[in-house]
Design a protein around this motif. Structure first.
Motif, mmCIF file in Angstrom:
data_model
loop_
_atom_site.group_PDB
_atom_site.id
_atom_site.type_symbol
_atom_site.label_atom_id
_atom_site.label_comp_id
_atom_site.label_asym_id
_atom_site.label_seq_id
_atom_site.Cartn_x
_atom_site.Cartn_y
_atom_site.Cartn_z
ATOM 1 N N ASP A 60 0.828 -1.214 0.000
ATOM 2 C CA ASP A 60 0.000 0.000 0.000
ATOM 3 C C ASP A 60 0.861 1.261 0.000
ATOM 4 O O ASP A 60 0.554 2.235 -0.690
ATOM 5 N N SER A 61 1.929 1.242 0.792
ATOM 6 C CA SER A 61 2.800 2.421 0.869
ATOM 7 C C SER A 61 3.522 2.647 -0.454
ATOM 8 O O SER A 61 3.694 3.789 -0.897
ATOM 9 N N GLU B 275 2.460 1.753 -3.405
ATOM 10 C CA GLU B 275 1.454 2.249 -4.360
ATOM 11 C C GLU B 275 1.121 3.709 -4.071
ATOM 12 O O GLU B 275 0.887 4.493 -4.995
ATOM 13 N N LEU B 276 1.125 4.079 -2.789
ATOM 14 C CA LEU B 276 0.840 5.478 -2.432
ATOM 15 C C LEU B 276 1.874 6.412 -3.063
ATOM 16 O O LEU B 276 1.530 7.419 -3.687
ATOM 17 N N SER C 262 1.349 6.673 -6.691
ATOM 18 C CA SER C 262 0.126 7.412 -7.035
ATOM 19 C C SER C 262 0.316 8.919 -6.877
ATOM 20 O O SER C 262 -0.382 9.703 -7.493
ATOM 21 N N LEU C 263 1.270 9.308 -6.033
ATOM 22 C CA LEU C 263 1.531 10.738 -5.834
ATOM 23 C C LEU C 263 2.571 11.272 -6.828
ATOM 24 O O LEU C 263 2.958 12.428 -6.765
ATOM 25 N N LYS D 43 -6.816 -5.337 -4.747
ATOM 26 C CA LYS D 43 -8.275 -5.177 -4.807
ATOM 27 C C LYS D 43 -8.783 -4.829 -6.206
ATOM 28 O O LYS D 43 -8.162 -4.053 -6.920
ATOM 29 N N ILE D 44 -9.960 -5.392 -6.561
ATOM 30 C CA ILE D 44 -10.597 -5.125 -7.848
ATOM 31 C C ILE D 44 -11.377 -3.817 -7.754
ATOM 32 O O ILE D 44 -11.420 -3.043 -8.648
ATOM 33 N N GLY E 104 -16.490 -6.084 -6.237
ATOM 34 C CA GLY E 104 -16.004 -6.902 -7.354
ATOM 35 C C GLY E 104 -16.504 -6.418 -8.703
ATOM 36 O O GLY E 104 -16.306 -7.090 -9.716
ATOM 37 N N THR F 120 -12.616 0.044 -8.348
ATOM 38 C CA THR F 120 -11.261 0.466 -7.975
ATOM 39 C C THR F 120 -10.309 0.347 -9.167
ATOM 40 O O THR F 120 -9.460 1.207 -9.398
ATOM 41 N N THR F 121 -10.491 -0.730 -9.938
ATOM 42 C CA THR F 121 -9.650 -0.937 -11.125
ATOM 43 C C THR F 121 -9.804 0.238 -12.093
ATOM 44 O O THR F 121 -8.813 0.729 -12.643
ATOM 45 N N LYS G 185 -7.814 3.143 -10.806
ATOM 46 C CA LYS G 185 -6.366 2.931 -10.955
ATOM 47 C C LYS G 185 -5.929 3.095 -12.407
ATOM 48 O O LYS G 185 -4.801 3.509 -12.679
ATOM 49 N N ASN H 222 -5.383 6.812 -13.089
ATOM 50 C CA ASN H 222 -4.182 7.348 -12.444
ATOM 51 C C ASN H 222 -2.909 6.703 -13.013
ATOM 52 O O ASN H 222 -1.791 7.103 -12.706
ATOM 53 N N ILE I 19 -5.276 10.453 -6.695
ATOM 54 C CA ILE I 19 -6.143 9.357 -6.236
ATOM 55 C C ILE I 19 -5.999 9.196 -4.722
ATOM 56 O O ILE I 19 -4.893 9.263 -4.181
ATOM 57 N N LEU J 50 -6.879 6.378 -2.228
ATOM 58 C CA LEU J 50 -7.357 4.996 -2.155
ATOM 59 C C LEU J 50 -7.969 4.721 -0.786
ATOM 60 O O LEU J 50 -7.699 5.426 0.187
ATOM 61 N N GLN J 51 -8.805 3.692 -0.756
ATOM 62 C CA GLN J 51 -9.442 3.297 0.502
ATOM 63 C C GLN J 51 -8.359 2.981 1.528
ATOM 64 O O GLN J 51 -7.403 2.271 1.218
ATOM 65 N N ASN J 52 -8.500 3.524 2.739
ATOM 66 C CA ASN J 52 -7.494 3.337 3.799
ATOM 67 C C ASN J 52 -6.088 3.681 3.301
ATOM 68 O O ASN J 52 -5.148 2.908 3.497
ATOM 69 N N PRO K 11 -2.502 4.723 3.169
ATOM 70 C CA PRO K 11 -1.578 4.714 4.300
ATOM 71 C C PRO K 11 -1.078 6.110 4.659
ATOM 72 O O PRO K 11 -0.917 6.952 3.780
ATOM 73 N N THR L 258 -3.076 14.570 -1.277
ATOM 74 C CA THR L 258 -3.255 14.425 -2.735
ATOM 75 C C THR L 258 -3.450 15.791 -3.388
ATOM 76 O O THR L 258 -2.952 16.042 -4.493
ATOM 77 N N ASP M 282 -11.662 6.503 -3.521
ATOM 78 C CA ASP M 282 -12.154 5.135 -3.427
ATOM 79 C C ASP M 282 -12.723 4.859 -2.030
ATOM 80 O O ASP M 282 -11.967 4.586 -1.087
ATOM 81 N N GLU M 283 -14.011 4.940 -1.905
ATOM 82 C CA GLU M 283 -14.701 4.616 -0.644
ATOM 83 C C GLU M 283 -14.029 5.222 0.574
ATOM 84 O O GLU M 283 -13.762 4.523 1.555
#
Lengths: 254, 241
Positions: free
Chosen positions: A149-150, A152-153, A156-157, A253-254, B43, B47-48, B51, B54, B85, B87-89, B91, B151, B162-163
């Motif tokens: 996750d980190s 990807e973060l 993404s930035l 995740k999808i 599903g 989210t896809t 992504k 981005n 972006i 994302l959910q939760n 970090p 962001t 995302d949520e």
């Protein structure tokens, strides 16, 4: 040492076998296999070394070192299966480590350029480099797995691959180097290093044995730093594609 | 939709992972300066889709245009700064709130001034006293606000979320919803917001996209809530799926 005395050392193999059977550890087969393999390997190496030392030919020295690098690479690569092209990355690292350290040792005439010195020192340095590579890969792959996750973060930035895995790379390099540095802090106090012990048992002057040991521990520091950093910097780009996409993201995740 | 300018165009976009088809032939437009609520069961491929915009992943087939430019014509890092972006939760990095806010500029080897950081905190409804706090001590809602602020530091033209309220209490959810509306008005950014909450989508979305099993089933303005003839979409709106 006589062959009878050597045979008596098998008592040290019997003790773990008895303990394993008594406590049902199930390690008897592995212990016997390891014992037989070590006897065969060491005897073979002993005869090969005698041949190489007697021939005093640089071709045989070169072949011997090449064999060490191949064996070390094949062993270390198992820990980095998830990294593309890991075999060549480890092999390149071991070759660079060997070239750099031997260039200093032989180029500055620190040790004589004979098989007697080149082969054992190469063995210690390549062996250490292999262990360092394994330690690095173990930690690096675990760090990547738990920090997707980190990573990807950062991407993404707008971060680069190097920025995305910087923390994981540094953590893994440090973690793999720490055992070498820590063991040097207690060397001579807690344990007498194998090479030094061997020389002393073989009748060498302890001071001369210590001098060679100092040479080795200093060289091991370079080996440690070079191995971790080289494997690390050769490995991380393969985690990304040309569009700076984290390839592990495919499992998310999808 | 004649007077609306497109911000993102999906043209027959598909995405496949190994043997699994995650997005199947998605086509549609996201409008500039508007909030598009993306809804659908788990599903569905929501989210896809974010992504892909981005550039964290690339479509297996089809084209995506951002601001009328093909996504592959962007330099990846530049695209990701323009299309932010959350994302959910998302970090929170180890360190202070300021360090988290400064991260996007640090990646460009630039510095964030204290004034800029304070202004951004105010925008997302956090007091400037938070600046030196350890980010890990923040509540769930505060962390989400910080993630949005982080962001926004890149000044994106498009903001994908995302949520971001799914794990929050009602009060924090309301605050974030108001924040999103404020951000749209203040910065004029295009917002794509994934939500499971149909009421949230009705309340905030200028446009609604309904996705199911990797396909865009229905899209349009609020009228789709009453006009849809698709039984599955009706059931989803009624909370039966």
């Amino acid at each position: 040492m006589t062959y009878t005395s050597l045979a008596l050392t098998l008592i040290f193999v019997l003790i773990p076998l008895i303990l394993s059977r008594t406590l049902q550890l199930g390690l008897e087969k592995d212990t016997i296999f390891a014992t037989v393999r070590s006897i065969i390997q060491l005897l073979a190496v002993g005869y090969v070394l005698k041949f190489v030392f007697d021939s005093d030919s640089y071709i045989y020295i070169f072949l011997m070192i090449a064999l060490m690098i191949v064996a070390a690479t094949l062993n270390a690569r198992k820990k980095g299966k998830t990294i593309r092209g890991i075999t060549w990355k480890i092999a390149t690292t071991l070759i660079i480590v060997e070239v750099v350290t031997q260039s200093i040792l032989l180029g500055l005439n620190i040790v004589p350029a004979t098989a007697q010195y080149i082969i054992p020192i190469s063995g210690m340095l390549i062996g250490n480099s292999m262990v360092l590579s394994i330690l690095f890969l173990n930690r690096f792959t675990a760090e990547i797995e738990s920090n997707k996750d980190s990573i990807e973060l950062i991407l993404s930035l707008g971060g680069t691959p190097k920025q995305a895995v910087h923390t994981q790379l540094i953590n893994a390099i440090k973690a793999s180097m720490i055992p070498t540095i820590e063991s040097q802090k207690t060397i001579g106090l807690v344990q007498l290093p194998g090479m030094m012990s061997g020389q002393i048992i073989g009748g060498a002057d302890p001071v001369v044995a210590v001098q060679f040991q100092i040479l080795i521990i200093f060289a091991l520091l370079t080996t440690a730093a070079l191995s971790s950093i080289l494997v690390g910097f050769l490995s991380y780009p393969t985690l990304f594609n040309e569009r700076i996409q984290f390839l592990e993201a495919n499992n998310q995740k999808i | 939709m004649d007077n609306l300018e497109t911000s993102i165009q999906f043209q027959n976009v598909s995405y496949q992972r190994n043997e699994t088809i995650i997005l199947n032939n998605v086509s549609g437009d996201i409008y500039k300066g508007k909030i598009t609520a993306l809804v659908g069961p788990s599903g569905a491929g929501k989210t896809t889709l974010l992504k892909l915009c981005n550039g964290l992943i690339s479509p297996t087939n089809g084209d995506i245009l951002v601001e009328h430019k093909h996504i592959t014509d962007f330099e990846p890092t530049s695209l990701r700064r323009q299309v932010g972006i959350v994302l959910q939760n998302a970090p929170i990095i180890r360190g202070s709130v300021f360090e988290n806010l400064a991260l996007p500029l640090k990646l460009q080897k630039k510095n964030l001034s204290k004034d800029e950081a304070t202004a951004m905190l105010t925008t997302v409804g956090l007091e400037d006293s938070f600046l030196n706090r350890d980010a890990s001590d923040l509540s769930g809602g505060q962390k989400q606000k910080l993630a949005i602020a982080r962001t926004l530091i890149n000044r994106p033209k498009i903001l994908l979320m995302d949520e971001i309220t799914s794990a929050l209490d009602p009060i924090s959810t309301n605050e974030i919803e108001q924040l999103i509306v404020n951000i749209k008005e203040k910065y004029g950014v295009t917002i794509v917001w994934i939500t499971h909450n149909i009421e949230q989508a009705k309340e905030l979305g200028d446009f609604i996209w309904v996705m199911m099993k990797g396909q865009l089933i229905e899209s349009g303005d609020h009228s789709i809530f009453s006009s849809t003839r698709n039984i599955k979409v009706q059931q989803f709106f009624e909370g039966k799926i």
